[in-house]
Design an enzyme around this catalytic site. Structure first.
Site, PDB file in Angstrom:
ATOM      1  N   SER A 135      30.183 -64.498 -10.778  1.00  0.00           N
ATOM      2  CA  SER A 135      29.417 -65.002  -9.637  1.00  0.00           C
ATOM      3  C   SER A 135      29.409 -66.533  -9.647  1.00  0.00           C
ATOM      4  O   SER A 135      30.472 -67.157  -9.610  1.00  0.00           O
ATOM      5  CB  SER A 135      28.007 -64.412  -9.662  1.00  0.00           C
ATOM      6  OG  SER A 135      27.342 -64.652  -8.440  1.00  0.00           O
ATOM      7  N   ASP A 184      31.014 -55.633  -2.702  1.00  0.00           N
ATOM      8  CA  ASP A 184      30.155 -56.770  -3.042  1.00  0.00           C
ATOM      9  C   ASP A 184      29.576 -57.368  -1.765  1.00  0.00           C
ATOM     10  O   ASP A 184      30.320 -57.799  -0.882  1.00  0.00           O
ATOM     11  CB  ASP A 184      30.981 -57.816  -3.791  1.00  0.00           C
ATOM     12  CG  ASP A 184      30.124 -58.868  -4.484  1.00  0.00           C
ATOM     13  OD1 ASP A 184      29.020 -59.144  -3.991  1.00  0.00           O
ATOM     14  OD2 ASP A 184      30.573 -59.412  -5.517  1.00  0.00           O
ATOM     15  N   HIS A 192      28.582 -56.248  -6.826  1.00  0.00           N
ATOM     16  CA  HIS A 192      28.427 -57.534  -7.514  1.00  0.00           C
ATOM     17  C   HIS A 192      28.183 -57.284  -8.997  1.00  0.00           C
ATOM     18  O   HIS A 192      27.164 -57.671  -9.559  1.00  0.00           O
ATOM     19  CB  HIS A 192      27.272 -58.312  -6.881  1.00  0.00           C
ATOM     20  CG  HIS A 192      27.320 -59.784  -7.186  1.00  0.00           C
ATOM     21  ND1 HIS A 192      28.387 -60.574  -6.856  1.00  0.00           N
ATOM     22  CD2 HIS A 192      26.437 -60.600  -7.815  1.00  0.00           C
ATOM     23  CE1 HIS A 192      28.157 -61.808  -7.241  1.00  0.00           C
ATOM     24  NE2 HIS A 192      26.995 -61.853  -7.841  1.00  0.00           N
TER      25      HIS A 192
END
Length: 440
Positions: free
Chosen positions: A302, A390, A419
């Site tokens: 991320s 995601d 995610h």
């Protein structure tokens, strides 16, 4: 108050005792009561422009196929779904949704929900349309490289002045762990957990930048057990030794909305010192006497995936880059009616996505910090992994990064993941790292 607390504890104990008694008497379930899986008619979730996509949802309740249960769903470009929902029903345990098609490269999303097992069941599925043709909307500023060269030159004028603090709970006869405070810029500090093997040998170094937010970080023995020196950092200069309550109060005051702070100029944007600070953390690792002098790995997910790419582009010592679902990518996507990357600027989807300055002013700053422009400068082997479901870091924005990388690269796509990553992706990444480590 004491009576209430005692009553609550008593109730919890009763529930636990009942659960244990039930398990002993009747056994524990080996499957979920409601089992469901959603499968696009193309097994790899890949479509060419103009091809129609169909999604089949299979569901059973206690082993019995659902019948007559309504499924509500929305279909549209990812992160830009319509307000109104359509519906269909399960027949013989199967519900079919005609998703339609796309005429431009990108991702088509289907968000669906239905009631089963007394609960609302929901999921998100996305399919790709010619993703290798996705191109970023972010231009490369003419002075991009010069700007960052100057930033790094100034940051390197500051002595790192490392301070070490013992971490007894994460130290043993095989691995030593210290909390380190580094002075990575004129007014910038970061903390990190440094873990290193105690075998008297020299080792590759691994930097792991953090995901978004300002929560506490924690040490890990994953890399040290594999014979690597590991530094997990935070990016805000928050003292990890503070008690949780004090730490949470401090970070709420200090870090709220950091991703928007100082966006008025490339010289004042919060991420400027963060990016340089991550690159300086590599300098610190390469100053250690037990570094092998050759191998420097950066990896994270991320925001940490974004910072991995950025660090690899900014610091010439990095030799291996392994980002997972990088954020901060194709930041102006939503201005072009296409999903952009976290923090989803210009989308209005949540508070951190807002931009508090005129759009034209933001557009002057953001290209200097967009991952796509750092990806264009990558020169080291890169492994990148992401999923299609995601809804934090859109696969559209991640593909826009991937398509800009000209360095040797390997991708790992798991369409059903969101995610997060499957253990198999981490295992594949680690094997790739080992294959790319220099032993000369």
């Amino acid at each position: 108050m004491r009576r209430i607390i005692l009553f609550a504890l008593s109730a919890i104990c009763c529930v636990m005792a009942y659960a244990q008694q039930f398990q002993q008497e009747f056994g524990s379930p080996r499957k979920n009561y409601v089992e469901m899986v959603a499968t696009p008619d193309h097994g790899d979730s890949y479509y060419t422009l103009g091809q129609p996509a169909t999604l089949c949802i299979y569901a059973r309740e206690g082993g019995v196929p659902l019948n007559g249960v309504k499924v509500k769903y929305k279909v549209g470009p990812e992160m830009l779904l319509p307000k109104d929902a359509d519906s269909t029903v399960f027949v013989g345990g199967e519900a079919v949704i005609r998703m339609g098609t796309m005429t431009q490269p990108g991702f088509l999303a289907c968000q669906y929900e239905f009631m089963a097992g007394g609960k609302r069941q929901r999921d998100l599925v996305k399919v790709a349309y010619s993703p290798e043709d996705i191109r970023t909307f972010t231009p490369m500023p003419k002075d991009f490289n010069k700007f960052w060269q100057n930033v790094m030159r100034e940051a390197r004028k500051v002595d790192l002045s490392p301070e070490y603090f013992d971490v007894p709970d994460a130290t043993n006869d095989k691995i030593e762990t210290k909390l380190v405070r580094l002075h990575v810029g004129k007014e910038k500090w970061i903390y990190g957990y440094l873990s290193r093997p105690l075998d008297g040998k020299q080792h590759p170094v691994v930097l792991v930048p953090p995901g978004a937010g300002s929560q506490k970080i924690y040490p890990s023995d994953y890399f040290p057990k594999a014979g690597m020196i590991y530094l997990k950092i935070e990016i805000h200069g928050n003292d990890q030794r503070l008690p949780d309550d004090e730490y949470n109060r401090m970070r709420a005051e200090k870090c709220e909305g950091y991703m928007r702070r100082g966006m008025e100029s490339k010289d004042t944007y919060y991420y400027k010192d963060v990016y340089a600070g991550c690159a300086r953390a590599v300098d610190f690792l390469c100053s250690l006497s037990d570094w092998d002098g050759k191998n420097v790995i950066v990896t994270g997910g991320s925001q940490g995936g974004a910072l991995s790419i950025i660090t690899a582009a900014l610091n010439e010592k990095v030799t291996i880059c392994a980002p997972f679902y990088p954020a901060l990518s194709d930041l102006t996507g939503f201005l072009h009616h296409r999903a952009g990357g976290w923090p989803m600027f210009f989308s209005g989807l949540f508070d951190d996505s807002r931009v508090d300055i005129p759009v034209d002013q933001a557009l002057e700053t953001l290209p200097y910090f967009d991952v796509v422009n750092f990806a264009r400068n990558l020169r080291v082997p890169t492994f990148m992994s992401w999923g299609y479901s995601d809804d934090t870091c859109s696969p559209t924005s991640i593909w826009s990064v991937w398509n800009e990388i000209t360095a040797p690269k390997q991708k790992d796509i798991t369409p059903s993941s969101g995610h997060w990553r499957f253990p198999s992706s981490q295992e594949k990444c680690f094997k790739w790292m080992l294959d790319n480590i220099s032993t000369l």
